[in-house]
Design a protein around this motif. Structure first.
Motif, PDB file in Angstrom:
ATOM      1  N   PHE A   1       0.841  -1.186   0.000  1.00 23.20           N
ATOM      2  CA  PHE A   1       0.000   0.000   0.000  1.00 23.20           C
ATOM      3  C   PHE A   1       0.884   1.247   0.000  1.00 23.20           C
ATOM      4  O   PHE A   1       1.860   1.305   0.740  1.00 23.20           O
ATOM      5  N   GLU A   2       0.516   2.226  -0.816  1.00 24.65           N
ATOM      6  CA  GLU A   2       1.173   3.528  -0.762  1.00 24.65           C
ATOM      7  C   GLU A   2       0.411   4.445   0.181  1.00 24.65           C
ATOM      8  O   GLU A   2      -0.825   4.476   0.178  1.00 24.65           O
ATOM      9  N   MET A   3       1.146   5.204   1.003  1.00 25.77           N
ATOM     10  CA  MET A   3       0.552   6.082   2.002  1.00 25.77           C
ATOM     11  C   MET A   3       0.431   7.501   1.467  1.00 25.77           C
ATOM     12  O   MET A   3       1.324   7.994   0.774  1.00 25.77           O
ATOM     13  N   ASN A   4      -0.677   8.162   1.805  1.00 21.40           N
ATOM     14  CA  ASN A   4      -0.801   9.581   1.542  1.00 21.40           C
ATOM     15  C   ASN A   4       0.254  10.310   2.371  1.00 21.40           C
ATOM     16  O   ASN A   4       0.321  10.115   3.587  1.00 21.40           O
ATOM     17  N   PRO A   5       1.089  11.169   1.773  1.00 24.46           N
ATOM     18  CA  PRO A   5       2.191  11.787   2.526  1.00 24.46           C
ATOM     19  C   PRO A   5       1.732  12.746   3.622  1.00 24.46           C
ATOM     20  O   PRO A   5       2.516  13.035   4.536  1.00 24.46           O
ATOM     21  N   ASN A   6       0.497  13.226   3.569  1.00 21.54           N
ATOM     22  CA  ASN A   6       0.008  14.174   4.575  1.00 21.54           C
ATOM     23  C   ASN A   6      -0.801  13.509   5.678  1.00 21.54           C
ATOM     24  O   ASN A   6      -0.724  13.912   6.835  1.00 21.54           O
ATOM     25  N   THR A   7      -1.578  12.485   5.334  1.00 19.26           N
ATOM     26  CA  THR A   7      -2.500  11.895   6.307  1.00 19.26           C
ATOM     27  C   THR A   7      -2.148  10.457   6.675  1.00 19.26           C
ATOM     28  O   THR A   7      -2.664   9.933   7.666  1.00 19.26           O
ATOM     29  N   GLY A   8      -1.300   9.798   5.869  1.00 20.15           N
ATOM     30  CA  GLY A   8      -0.996   8.391   6.103  1.00 20.15           C
ATOM     31  C   GLY A   8      -2.048   7.440   5.585  1.00 20.15           C
ATOM     32  O   GLY A   8      -1.924   6.228   5.756  1.00 20.15           O
ATOM     33  N   GLU A   9      -3.083   7.956   4.950  1.00 19.04           N
ATOM     34  CA  GLU A   9      -4.166   7.098   4.485  1.00 19.04           C
ATOM     35  C   GLU A   9      -3.679   6.115   3.421  1.00 19.04           C
ATOM     36  O   GLU A   9      -2.817   6.433   2.606  1.00 19.04           O
ATOM     37  N   ILE A  10      -4.250   4.907   3.460  1.00 20.56           N
ATOM     38  CA  ILE A  10      -3.958   3.891   2.457  1.00 20.56           C
ATOM     39  C   ILE A  10      -5.272   3.312   1.945  1.00 20.56           C
ATOM     40  O   ILE A  10      -6.321   3.453   2.583  1.00 20.56           O
ATOM     41  N   LYS A  11      -5.212   2.657   0.789  1.00 24.37           N
ATOM     42  CA  LYS A  11      -6.405   2.063   0.190  1.00 24.37           C
ATOM     43  C   LYS A  11      -6.585   0.650   0.721  1.00 24.37           C
ATOM     44  O   LYS A  11      -6.241  -0.340   0.071  1.00 24.37           O
ATOM     45  N   ALA A  12      -7.101   0.567   1.927  1.00 22.07           N
ATOM     46  CA  ALA A  12      -7.396  -0.712   2.571  1.00 22.07           C
ATOM     47  C   ALA A  12      -8.726  -0.573   3.299  1.00 22.07           C
ATOM     48  O   ALA A  12      -9.156   0.532   3.643  1.00 22.07           O
ATOM     49  N   MET A  13      -9.382  -1.678   3.537  1.00 19.68           N
ATOM     50  CA  MET A  13     -10.698  -1.660   4.166  1.00 19.68           C
ATOM     51  C   MET A  13     -10.599  -1.354   5.656  1.00 19.68           C
ATOM     52  O   MET A  13      -9.557  -1.570   6.287  1.00 19.68           O
ATOM     53  N   ASP A  14     -11.691  -0.890   6.238  1.00 21.36           N
ATOM     54  CA  ASP A  14     -11.776  -0.702   7.678  1.00 21.36           C
ATOM     55  C   ASP A  14     -11.543  -2.034   8.382  1.00 21.36           C
ATOM     56  O   ASP A  14     -11.977  -3.092   7.896  1.00 21.36           O
ATOM     57  N   SER A  15     -10.870  -1.992   9.524  1.00 23.11           N
ATOM     58  CA  SER A  15     -10.679  -3.174  10.386  1.00 23.11           C
ATOM     59  C   SER A  15     -10.024  -4.341   9.664  1.00 23.11           C
ATOM     60  O   SER A  15     -10.284  -5.500   9.978  1.00 23.11           O
ATOM     61  N   GLU A  16      -9.138  -4.053   8.721  1.00 25.31           N
ATOM     62  CA  GLU A  16      -8.552  -5.116   7.902  1.00 25.31           C
ATOM     63  C   GLU A  16      -7.418  -5.848   8.601  1.00 25.31           C
ATOM     64  O   GLU A  16      -7.103  -6.991   8.250  1.00 25.31           O
ATOM     65  N   PHE A  17      -6.800  -5.245   9.633  1.00 28.29           N
ATOM     66  CA  PHE A  17      -5.589  -5.819  10.216  1.00 28.29           C
ATOM     67  C   PHE A  17      -5.758  -6.101  11.708  1.00 28.29           C
ATOM     68  O   PHE A  17      -6.526  -5.432  12.400  1.00 28.29           O
ATOM     69  N   ASP A  18      -5.010  -7.108  12.174  1.00 33.45           N
ATOM     70  CA  ASP A  18      -5.021  -7.485  13.592  1.00 33.45           C
ATOM     71  C   ASP A  18      -3.967  -6.726  14.382  1.00 33.45           C
ATOM     72  O   ASP A  18      -4.090  -6.575  15.597  1.00 33.45           O
ATOM     73  N   LEU A  19      -2.908  -6.287  13.706  1.00 36.07           N
ATOM     74  CA  LEU A  19      -1.832  -5.562  14.385  1.00 36.07           C
ATOM     75  C   LEU A  19      -1.205  -4.577  13.410  1.00 36.07           C
ATOM     76  O   LEU A  19      -0.983  -4.901  12.242  1.00 36.07           O
ATOM     77  N   LEU A  20      -0.926  -3.380  13.903  1.00 37.73           N
ATOM     78  CA  LEU A  20      -0.154  -2.393  13.160  1.00 37.73           C
ATOM     79  C   LEU A  20       1.145  -2.144  13.898  1.00 37.73           C
ATOM     80  O   LEU A  20       1.157  -1.974  15.122  1.00 37.73           O
ATOM     81  N   LEU A  21       2.240  -2.133  13.139  1.00 38.57           N
ATOM     82  CA  LEU A  21       3.555  -1.798  13.672  1.00 38.57           C
ATOM     83  C   LEU A  21       3.966  -0.447  13.109  1.00 38.57           C
ATOM     84  O   LEU A  21       3.983  -0.252  11.895  1.00 38.57           O
TER      85      LEU A  21
END
Length: 252
Positions: A89-109
């Motif tokens: 996923f590429e991140m928006n440089p200002n907000t960090g937003e990515i094109k992924a669904m809500d609640s898609e991951f169990d852990l973020l590092l």
């Protein structure tokens, strides 16, 4: 001065030596004190909160130095700014937003990322959106540290201040770990600034050159790092000492 002269923190985050210094730091590395303490804290955090997680997002991954700490039984995704190799996923440089669904991951590092983002709150809100209701965020950032643009260096926090920022995004703090305190912190700052002696006037350059010759000949960096390691674990990772750099572990 082999390692002391290498202070460009904007170097490629995917270089083999850069990654080695973070997952296998050795006495004598320029950033050994910080890197080894952060690795200890990461191991603690991941062992406590991360080994049962199946879908993991490295949120601002760089070279993903801590990927191997999660084992082989998870799906590991990588997000960062455009131009970083092998992204999911590429991140928006200002907000960090990515094109992924809500609640898609169990852990973020998020390791040593938050101090570089334009809007920490927007970044943390995006992290909250991406996590499952039982998900966990493992987050590390600096309390006190030298300016290190990569490409920008914008923020510093205390443990309580960072917890407050996390609460604004919807998180609650489960555990706070402070890395590199007391004499370890003092030595780490000293090591980073010794090369600056060589940028001063004539007499400071002479002092620097003398220190450099002694340092290289006797490998004092290795001796000092081994000595400071013996002063005690409580200076490396602790829950109740003043912070130098910190790891905050949070969950919904």
């Amino acid at each position: 001065m082999n390692s002391l002269s290498r202070l460009n923190l904007g170097e490629s985050l995917g270089e083999k030596e850069y990654l080695r210094e973070r997952i296998n730091p050795r006495p004598g590395d320029l950033f050994y004190i910080n890197s080894s303490d952060l690795l200890l804290a990461m191991r603690q955090a991941i062992a406590t909160y991360g080994l049962d997680k199946k879908r993991i997002l490295d949120f601002g991954c760089g070279g993903s130095p801590y990927r191997t700490l999660f084992g082989n039984f998870c799906r590991y995704f990588r997000s960062d700014l455009a131009g970083t190799p092998d992204l999911d996923f590429e991140m928006n440089p200002n907000t960090g937003e990515i094109k992924a669904m809500d609640s898609e991951f169990d852990l973020l590092l998020s390791s040593q990322v938050l101090e570089h983002v334009e809007s920490p709150l927007a970044y943390l809100k995006e992290a909250y959106r991406l996590l499952d209701s039982s998900g966990v965020l493992i987050l590390s950032t600096h309390g006190t540290y030298q300016d290190h643009p990569c490409p920008k260096d914008l923020w510093r926090w205390t443990g309580a201040g960072l917890s407050r920022e996390l609460e604004k995004a919807g998180f609650k703090t489960l555990r706070t770990l402070y890395c590199t305190t007391g004499p370890r912190a003092a030595l780490a700052i000293l090591e980073m600034n010794i090369p600056r002696l060589g940028q001063g006037r004539f007499w400071t350059k002479m002092v620097y050159e003398l220190i450099e010759k002694i340092w290289i000949t006797l490998r004092l960096d290795i001796l000092i790092h081994r000595f400071i390691d013996r002063l005690g674990q409580h200076y490396r990772v602790a829950e109740d000492l003043p912070p130098y750099s910190g790891i905050i572990v949070t969950g919904k």
